[in-house]
Write a protein that holds these residues in place. Structure first.
Motif, PDB file in Angstrom:
ATOM      1  N   ALA A 135      24.095  62.523  23.030  1.00 29.71           N
ATOM      2  CA  ALA A 135      22.703  62.545  23.476  1.00 29.71           C
ATOM      3  C   ALA A 135      21.717  62.418  22.330  1.00 29.71           C
ATOM      4  CB  ALA A 135      22.434  63.850  24.229  1.00 29.71           C
ATOM      5  N   ALA A 136      22.216  61.989  21.170  1.00 27.35           N
ATOM      6  CA  ALA A 136      21.387  62.032  19.966  1.00 27.35           C
ATOM      7  C   ALA A 136      20.219  61.071  19.980  1.00 27.35           C
ATOM      8  CB  ALA A 136      22.252  61.781  18.729  1.00 27.35           C
ATOM      9  N   LYS A 137      20.195  60.144  20.896  1.00 24.84           N
ATOM     10  CA  LYS A 137      19.223  59.046  20.828  1.00 24.84           C
ATOM     11  C   LYS A 137      17.774  59.526  20.786  1.00 24.84           C
ATOM     12  CE  LYS A 137      18.382  54.491  22.664  1.00 24.84           C
ATOM     13  NZ  LYS A 137      17.921  53.989  23.954  1.00 24.84           N
ATOM     14  N   SER A 138      17.434  60.512  21.640  1.00 26.32           N
ATOM     15  CA  SER A 138      16.046  60.978  21.648  1.00 26.32           C
ATOM     16  C   SER A 138      16.003  62.407  22.170  1.00 26.32           C
ATOM     17  CB  SER A 138      15.184  60.093  22.538  1.00 26.32           C
ATOM     18  OG  SER A 138      15.444  60.381  23.893  1.00 26.32           O
ATOM     19  N   PHE A 139      14.837  63.003  22.103  1.00 26.58           N
ATOM     20  CA  PHE A 139      14.654  64.348  22.655  1.00 26.58           C
ATOM     21  C   PHE A 139      15.005  64.328  24.136  1.00 26.58           C
ATOM     22  CE2 PHE A 139      13.319  65.422  18.756  1.00 26.58           C
ATOM     23  CZ  PHE A 139      12.011  65.803  18.500  1.00 26.58           C
TER      24      PHE A 139
END
Lengths: 166, 776
Positions: free
Chosen positions: B543-547
């Motif tokens: 889930a690192a792509k965005s907040f």
């Protein structure tokens, strides 16, 4: 507690209209034409909303940057990035929702009209996010303003869509 | 004429006229084609004509402007003077109304407004509305408060301040009429000031005097809780100058011939309302100075820090900000049109006043971002002319940006002022200056992006650039396949990508061995650090792509999180893993922790424990850590207050219900029916009461955790319980204390020596105790 009530009475009984002015936090003239409901209902929602529309963002501005900037006026509950309907990429606007209306008001007073990614951004009250509103409404998929724009804007895909098609 | 039209006319006119009157009164003194004198004269004529019909409205408006527009004090006292000269009775009624208003303000703890009213009354002496001896008598009653026994020092402070702060306006006139009495009052004041308790935190004398200065305060930045002493020095100097005060605009001087013909009124004897349990006096003020007469050698000289002009200018500028804080353009324009522009270095005063507010304790009067917006508006109106604090830096650019990006604005200013660019490179990276620059650059990165910072930071500074905020996934590389849990991580990755449910995830995690125990207890989820590690690492990586992606992940797998983090150790470990994954991206850590508290995956005490854990020790002085701690405390405090409010509201509803029933004529003595009505509300109250108690105990627990680290177990327990007894809003009091402690701790010169030493804590504790004692 009694004193607090008396204090409030004193304050409200004696204010001056020039000190009540809060033009940055007032509703603008803009009304979303796609809103489902009466004008009255729309304005009621706008007046109690905790959600702001943010426009004139660069296509490359990230949620993180927006969170940092808008976090200055209070705790941000949610950010919804505006997307091109076709490409599903950022198209230069977003919604910022706060937990408290007061924090949103402060954003209108002090963040609206300042810079992010070297662009003057604009905030306005929003009646509340609904699924589908995260998409641009222009024919090409982005925002309407980018359809007809004549100038070159590197942060917003270059020339406007109609210009590009020429 | 009968019926509707007539009626309509009568009801609509008065409010229109009142609006018009208010507008006329409020706008006098603004930019105009006519002179101020002729505008005042004209307005006095209009109001005199309206007195027969609108006297009470005019009285109310004038009393209100006296209270709310103190920056235009002398304009309105002149107006009242002119009205009094034309209508003696009106003058008397106005004075009575003002006294009533003053009493009201004092009763409801509106001390700032009361101060303006006292000042207004004293300036009315200059306008021949109030007789000097009666004003002196009022001041005598004020100063005699210092003789009261068993009252908080802050009460005496305020009455002394109200006396002293009026003297710039009326000192000359009072001394001419009653010099012996004034001398006596001044001598009483002096002895009070000598015996009153002083607190100061001789803070960071960071601003080194690199220029020789004869004055003791020259180029020093320090906090004094002795604002009264500063004012006292200013009044002493004023007296020495034979009360000559040249800065205040006094329109009444132009009307002297008219005003001296007027009959004066005597103030009724005024006894300060007695101290009660509910009395809350203003906190001691901080005097903040950053400029002196050596700044801006080309322009007008800055009034000395002990000159009364300095006091008056600062007061007026603070009042302007207070009046117009919601309207940043208006505020900037009003500040820049403050009279006396060519005689005083106005821009310097404005900047100093703004910083003074930002540095106010416990917190600035307005939200920090207001001041940055205001500075930007000021820069727009006066491009290039705002003062340079340090040679070589464009203050308007750096200041705005620094404040805009930084959390503890004042600390940044402190370091900024002694900022010599090359300094921070030659020194140890751990030195405050270097740390400061690194933190600033990190904050700048948050508002832009990593590559941009790398591009704009000069090569010589690159060692201070922030890390690239990428996530660190320990199971990412094939080379890590020997790590325990690697295969499960792979499994999880595939499952999550295929939209697995929580149950499927539980199933996969079942196979993870527990390094802590011999037999795996997979009935419940006892603390299994490896399970937590594998799950949290994998999920956060995916889930690192965005907040938003990370928040969705937390929401989707909430059940798993709750189960894994059920125990206290579980919560702590989740936080540790979050840190391991995102240590390059402090902003991400902060938002994840916030979300996890709000969704009750972890609790506030767990966050505090994690912050004080050994794993985080080397990051302890980084801003993001304290950002998280303060945010956690804030959430806890808000939560407690919110439930409290709910409880009060429900109690009020029940009371209203009773009242309605009592007032009913219905003699129906059916107790059961009234019980039935009360039932649901009473149940709600009981539930809320429990909620309040549990929230308060959670809050107390949070502070205990924090203070246990700071001052040891035994001390912490007694400190927290003492603080609870001291102040109702324990949360706020303790937050304030913590801010102090953190600041001192972080930036004392030798960090290592003073960190967590008993001496430091006792010193800080003593200061805090004194501070509380002032209010006791």
């Amino acid at each position: 507690k009694e004193k607090e009530k008396e204090k409030e009475k004193m304050c409200s009984g004696g204010t001056l209209s020039i000190l009540r002015s809060d033009s940055y936090a007032d509703l603008s003239q803009y009304r979303d034409q796609h809103f489902r409901g009466t004008r009255y209902e729309q304005e009621r929602l706008l007046r109690k909303s905790c959600t702001l529309y943010v426009g004139n963002l660069s296509f490359y501005t990230t949620e993180e940057q927006i969170h940092e900037l808008f976090g200055k006026s209070g705790d941000v509950k949610k950010i919804i990035m505006g997307l091109d309907k076709v490409k599903k990429t950022a198209c230069g606007f977003c919604f910022v929702e706060y937990y408290a209306r007061g924090d949103a008001e402060n954003a209108m007073r002090y963040i609206n009209g300042t810079r992010l990614d070297d662009r003057i951004i604009r905030t306005d009250w929003d009646a509340g996010f609904k699924e589908g509103r995260q998409y641009g409404r222009g024919r090409s998929g982005g925002q309407v303003r980018d359809e007809y724009r004549q100038d070159y804007d590197a942060g917003r895909g270059g020339y406007g869509k109609t210009v590009q098609c020429q | 004429e009968t019926g509707q039209p007539h009626k309509r006319r009568r009801t609509s006119e008065p409010s229109e006229i009142e609006e018009r009157l208010e507008s006329l009164i409020c706008r006098v003194g603004e930019k105009s084609t006519s002179s101020l004198e002729s505008n005042l004269e004209g307005l006095a004529g209009v109001l005199e004509a309206d007195l027969p019909n609108y006297k009470s409205k005019i009285l109310r408006i004038l009393c209100t402007v006296a209270r709310l527009l103190p920056e235009k004090l002398t304009i309105y006292t002149t107006l009242v003077g002119l009205l009094n000269a034309r209508n003696y009775n009106f003058g008397g009624e106005f004075v009575e109304a003002m006294i009533r208003q003053l009493k009201e303000c004092l009763k409801v703890n509106m001390y700032n407004e009361a101060e303006y009213l006292v000042r207004f009354l004293s300036d009315l002496v200059n306008c021949h509305v109030i007789a000097a001896p009666s004003m002196v008598a009022m001041f005598e009653n004020f100063v005699s408060v210092t003789q009261e026994e068993d009252v908080p020092q802050v009460r005496c402070d305020w009455y002394v301040f109200a006396f002293l702060s009026s003297l710039p306006w009326v000192g000359k006139e009072l001394y001419e009429k009653k010099d012996a009495e004034i001398d006596r009052l001044l001598s009483h004041t002096e002895s009070y000031l000598k015996r009153r308790q002083k607190i100061h935190i001789p803070m960071l004398q960071v601003w080194t005097a690199d220029k020789p200065h004869p004055q003791e305060e020259a180029s020093r930045l320090y906090l004094l809780y002795t604002y009264l002493d500063c004012l006292w020095a200013q009044i002493q100097k004023l007296k020495k100058d034979r009360w000559q005060e040249r800065h205040i605009l006094r329109p009444y001087l132009a009307f002297d011939s008219i005003l001296c013909e007027a009959l004066q009124h005597n103030l009724p004897p005024f006894t300060p309302p007695p101290h009660t349990e509910g009395s809350v006096y203003p906190m001691p003020r901080v005097i903040f100075r950053m400029f002196d007469y050596t700044d801006d050698p080309e322009g007008p000289v800055m009034p000395g820090s002990h000159s009364v002009e300095r006091f008056v200018i600062e007061e007026n500028l603070h009042c302007i900000i207070k009046s117009h804080w919601k309207e940043r353009k208006t505020c900037a324009a009003q500040l820049l049109s403050y009279p006396g522009n060519n005689k005083i270095p106005l821009n310097y005063h404005i900047v100093e006043v703004i910083f003074a507010e930002l540095f106010q304790l416990p917190s600035p009067p307005h939200i920090e971002v207001m001041y940055t917006a205001l500075l930007i508006e000021l820069c727009k109106l006066q491009p290039g002319s705002l003062p340079q604090v340090n040679k070589g830096h464009l203050l308007e650019v750096i200041m705005c940006w620094v404040f805009f990006v930084c959390f503890f604005g004042w600390l940044f200013f402190v370091f900024f002022s002694s900022f010599d660019r090359s300094d921070c490179l030659t020194q140890d990276l751990e030195k405050p200056k270097s740390k400061f620059v690194r933190e600033v650059l990190e904050k700048c990165m948050r508002l832009s992006y990593h590559q941009r910072i790398i591009d704009i930071v000069p090569a010589s500074f690159s060692v201070l650039s922030p890390a690239n905020p990428v996530c660190i996934y320990k199971y990412g590389d094939e080379s890590n396949r020997s790590l325990p849990g690697y295969t499960v991580a792979l499994c999880l990755t595939i499952a999550i990508k295929n939209k697995a449910s929580n149950d499927e995830i539980f199933n996969i995690l079942k196979d993870v061995p527990n390094p802590n125990q011999d037999d795996d207890d997979d009935e419940g989820f006892t603390f299994n650090p490896l399970k937590i590690e594998v799950f949290v690492q994998t999920l956060l990586h995916l889930a690192a792509k965005s907040f938003s992606h990370s928040f969705s992940a937390l929401a989707k797998f909430h059940e798993v999180f709750k189960a894994l983090a059920e125990s206290d150790e579980g919560k702590l470990h989740v936080l540790r893993v979050v840190y391991e994954v995102w240590k390059n991206h402090p902003q991400m850590i902060a938002v994840l922790v916030d979300k996890m508290i709000r969704t009750q995956i972890v609790d506030c005490a767990a966050v505090a424990n994690w912050i004080f854990s050994s794993e985080l020790a080397h990051d302890f002085t980084r801003f993001y850590v304290w950002e998280i701690l303060h945010s956690t405390i804030r959430k806890m405090n808000k939560h407690v207050l919110k439930i409290h409010r709910e409880l009060e509201e429900t109690k009020a509803r029940l009371a209203r219900q009773h009242k309605r029933r009592d007032s009913d004529d219905d003699d129906d003595d059916d107790d059961r029916s009234s019980d039935r009505e009360d039932g649901p509300l009473e149940e709600q109250i009981e539930r809320l009461q429990e909620k309040v108690e549990s929230a308060q105990s959670e809050q107390k627990n949070l502070f205990l955790v924090i203070f246990q680290v700071i001052m040891g177990d035994v001390f912490a327990a007694s400190f927290v319980s003492w603080s609870c007894s001291c102040s109702e809003d324990m949360g706020r009091g303790l937050s304030f204390y913590l801010q102090h402690h953190q600041i001192i701790q972080q930036y004392m010169v030798t960090l290592e020596n003073l960190l967590f030493t008993a001496e430091l804590d006792h010193h800080i504790l003593a200061v805090f105790q004194q501070f509380c004692a002032l209010q006791a």
